[in-house]
Design a protein around this motif. Structure first.
Motif, PDB file in Angstrom:
ATOM      1  N   LEU A  96      38.103 -63.273  62.651  1.00 36.96           N
ATOM      2  CA  LEU A  96      36.850 -63.752  62.050  1.00 36.96           C
ATOM      3  C   LEU A  96      35.778 -62.591  62.099  1.00 36.96           C
ATOM      4  CD1 LEU A  96      36.235 -67.022  64.160  1.00 36.96           C
ATOM      5  CD2 LEU A  96      36.544 -66.562  61.507  1.00 36.96           C
ATOM      6  N   TYR A  97      35.944 -61.440  63.066  1.00 31.56           N
ATOM      7  CA  TYR A  97      34.957 -60.195  63.027  1.00 31.56           C
ATOM      8  C   TYR A  97      35.341 -59.641  61.585  1.00 31.56           C
ATOM      9  CZ  TYR A  97      32.462 -59.928  67.469  1.00 31.56           C
ATOM     10  OH  TYR A  97      31.306 -60.075  68.404  1.00 31.56           O
ATOM     11  N   GLU A  98      36.758 -59.681  61.501  1.00 30.16           N
ATOM     12  CA  GLU A  98      37.026 -58.516  60.100  1.00 30.16           C
ATOM     13  C   GLU A  98      36.292 -59.189  58.878  1.00 30.16           C
ATOM     14  OE1 GLU A  98      41.181 -59.010  60.178  1.00 30.16           O
ATOM     15  OE2 GLU A  98      41.489 -57.600  61.708  1.00 30.16           O
ATOM     16  N   SER A  99      36.094 -60.118  58.657  1.00 27.83           N
ATOM     17  CA  SER A  99      35.349 -60.774  57.588  1.00 27.83           C
ATOM     18  C   SER A  99      33.927 -61.338  57.807  1.00 27.83           C
ATOM     19  CB  SER A  99      36.119 -62.079  56.968  1.00 27.83           C
ATOM     20  OG  SER A  99      36.206 -63.161  57.740  1.00 27.83           O
ATOM     21  N   ALA A 101      30.861 -59.457  58.274  1.00 23.91           N
ATOM     22  CA  ALA A 101      29.918 -58.787  57.130  1.00 23.91           C
ATOM     23  C   ALA A 101      29.714 -59.572  56.180  1.00 23.91           C
ATOM     24  CB  ALA A 101      30.376 -57.292  57.326  1.00 23.91           C
ATOM     25  N   ASN A 102      30.959 -59.988  55.447  1.00 25.47           N
ATOM     26  CA  ASN A 102      30.947 -60.482  54.168  1.00 25.47           C
ATOM     27  C   ASN A 102      30.490 -62.069  54.172  1.00 25.47           C
ATOM     28  OD1 ASN A 102      31.844 -58.312  52.606  1.00 25.47           O
ATOM     29  ND2 ASN A 102      34.005 -58.946  52.906  1.00 25.47           N
ATOM     30  N   GLU A 103      30.862 -62.660  55.198  1.00 28.73           N
ATOM     31  CA  GLU A 103      30.465 -64.102  55.446  1.00 28.73           C
ATOM     32  C   GLU A 103      28.991 -64.163  55.514  1.00 28.73           C
ATOM     33  OE1 GLU A 103      31.289 -68.127  58.258  1.00 28.73           O
ATOM     34  OE2 GLU A 103      32.576 -66.125  58.293  1.00 28.73           O
ATOM     35  N   LEU A 104      28.411 -63.311  56.462  1.00 32.27           N
ATOM     36  CA  LEU A 104      26.895 -63.374  56.762  1.00 32.27           C
ATOM     37  C   LEU A 104      26.133 -62.531  55.679  1.00 32.27           C
ATOM     38  CD1 LEU A 104      27.181 -63.410  60.556  1.00 32.27           C
ATOM     39  CD2 LEU A 104      26.966 -65.414  59.056  1.00 32.27           C
ATOM     40  N   TYR A 110      31.209 -52.894  61.240  1.00 34.80           N
ATOM     41  CA  TYR A 110      32.425 -53.244  61.807  1.00 34.80           C
ATOM     42  C   TYR A 110      33.455 -51.815  61.687  1.00 34.80           C
ATOM     43  CZ  TYR A 110      37.060 -55.377  62.522  1.00 34.80           C
ATOM     44  OH  TYR A 110      38.370 -55.582  63.047  1.00 34.80           O
ATOM     45  N   SER A 111      34.008 -51.570  62.722  1.00 32.05           N
ATOM     46  CA  SER A 111      34.879 -50.265  62.540  1.00 32.05           C
ATOM     47  C   SER A 111      36.201 -50.580  63.390  1.00 32.05           C
ATOM     48  CB  SER A 111      34.139 -49.096  62.973  1.00 32.05           C
ATOM     49  OG  SER A 111      35.104 -47.971  62.779  1.00 32.05           O
ATOM     50  N   TRP A 185      21.676 -61.055  65.041  1.00 31.43           N
ATOM     51  CA  TRP A 185      20.710 -61.226  64.035  1.00 31.43           C
ATOM     52  C   TRP A 185      21.370 -61.898  62.910  1.00 31.43           C
ATOM     53  CZ3 TRP A 185      19.021 -55.172  64.232  1.00 31.43           C
ATOM     54  CH2 TRP A 185      18.500 -55.014  65.310  1.00 31.43           C
ATOM     55  N   GLY A 186      22.713 -61.530  62.431  1.00 26.45           N
ATOM     56  CA  GLY A 186      23.067 -62.178  61.120  1.00 26.45           C
ATOM     57  C   GLY A 186      23.523 -63.631  61.381  1.00 26.45           C
TER      58      GLY A 186
END
Length: 412
Positions: A96-99, A101-104, A110-111, A185-186
């Motif tokens: 879930l973390y991997e995607s 930024a795109n979802e929110l 993320y690195s 925040w997101g």
């Protein structure tokens, strides 16, 4: 650059963005009240609103958004645990973390870095091999690497530490870091866009319980009732649960960390030492993030100590002797809520409308997306999903524990 910032700041054409809504008036009733405005509370609110259409939700945060343990961790994300139930749960969080930024539509910074856990003894080497095998069995990337491979992964690492040379390591290539405040925040911004209310500076002072239900919450801004109450308060889990008449198998300990001033990037993976009880990573800004184990005594306090600063510095210098001239920029502490088996408590408590998201210890940030996703599903369907069923409070009565005491070299 300075004049450009001043021009931007004083220009009326570029007003301040107000993405996080101001605190509204507190209503008398909500379908769901979430106590705690950290990563888990915001994640839960977002998933309730997006996936289940439950938008009459209030997040009650006694301080400011993400100002508790979310702001006091070292941002490590991983799934290399020991119990298959834990591995599968944290693997869900990692995906879930991997995607996220795109979802929110929000930059999480993320690195993917990878994590290297070092062994200095034959006994630890055997335990790392068991962890590697358990991860591979669950479909996660884990492998044992020898001294030569360690040198290739981290050329700057001192593999011949006096009295405790490095024998091998557990390499977890999918481990990552993300910006901790950006995560909360997101989630909060997107949850509020869907109708969730965020109430900062709103402290829960007490609860009224009738039968097997929490009927009313008393706050510093007035009373409120709710169909469902969820506590996501990290280190203060026992304190808040006590208001509902619950005694949880949790003890709270301070957990300290520190960062140095920034230097040129030289350390990509996160490195943990089992014998030194210390881990080191380098942030996107170049700071060395250094952490270790929890303090050995219970305390509800986020103070820092010289004793642990000296201990962490000494251990970090054993691994990277050349950093001796770096200056420490800041040191901080969070409060970890530890269960006897080092695994969280998720699910419905003894009260029919009171749900628990507690006991995360040092694992909380890693679980943020998955905890909100699965707990929202449980609340909306009134059914515990298989992914979090092993972490119910009832396991301490049935003794079906999820032992993760040996899942890390240090508390992270």
């Amino acid at each position: 650059m300075v004049f450009a910032l001043l021009k931007y700041g004083f220009s009326r054409r570029y007003p301040e963005r107000d993405e996080i809504p101001r605190t509204p008036d507190l209503q008398s009733h909500y379908d769901v009240v979430i106590i705690g405005g950290g990563g888990h509370g915001a994640s839960l609110a977002y998933h309730l609103a997006k996936h289940h259409g439950i938008t009459n939700v209030a997040i009650l945060e006694k301080g400011y958004l993400g100002g508790g343990n979310t702001a006091r961790n070292t941002t490590v994300i991983r799934s290399n645990y020991t119990d298959q139930r834990s591995i599968r749960f944290y693997a869900n969080a990692l995906r879930l973390y991997e995607s996220l930024a795109n979802e929110l539509d929000y930059n999480m910074m993320y690195s993917r870095r990878g994590q290297l856990t070092l062994s200095h003894s034959d006994g630890v080497s055997r335990s790392l091999r068991l962890r590697a095998d358990a991860g591979v069995f669950c479909g996660e990337a884990n492998e044992i690497v020898d001294r030569q491979q360690i040198r290739s992964l981290v050329p700057s690492l001192n593999v011949d530490i006096k009295g405790m040379p490095i024998l091998c390591g557990l390499w977890h290539p999918s481990a990552a870091i993300a910006r901790h405040d950006a995560v909360v925040w997101g989630y909060a911004i997107r949850a509020c866009e869907r109708g969730v209310e965020l109430h900062q500076r709103t402290e829960v002072l007490g609860m009224e319980v009738s039968g097997d239900r929490v009927t009313r919450l008393r706050t510093n801004r007035g009373d409120v009732s709710a169909g469902t109450v969820v506590q996501c308060v990290a280190g203060y889990s026992s304190v808040v649960a006590k208001m509902a008449g619950l005694k949880l198998p949790i003890r709270s300990y301070p957990l300290q960390a520190m960062v140095t001033h920034p230097v040129k990037p030289f350390l990509d993976p996160m490195v943990s030492s089992t014998a030194l009880h210390c881990y080191v990573s380098q942030s996107a800004r170049g700071e060395l993030v250094i952490g270790g184990g929890s303090d050995p005594y219970e305390l509800y306090n986020t103070r820092s100590t010289l004793e642990l600063k000296e201990s962490l510095a000494a251990s970090a210098l054993e691994m990277f002797p050349f950093i001796g001239e770096l200056k420490i920029l800041r040191q901080w502490a969070g409060i970890t809520d530890m269960t006897p088996d080092y695994s969280p408590i998720m699910g419905q408590g003894p009260l029919s409308n009171y749900w628990l998201d507690a006991g995360w210890g040092t694992w909380g940030f890693k679980a943020t997306p998955a905890s909100g996703f699965f707990l929202a599903k449980a609340i909306s369907e009134n059914r515990i999903p298989d992914e979090i069923r092993p972490f119910q409070l009832s396991r301490f009565h049935s003794f079906d524990l999820v032992n993760e005491m040996g899942a890390t070299a240090a508390s992270h």
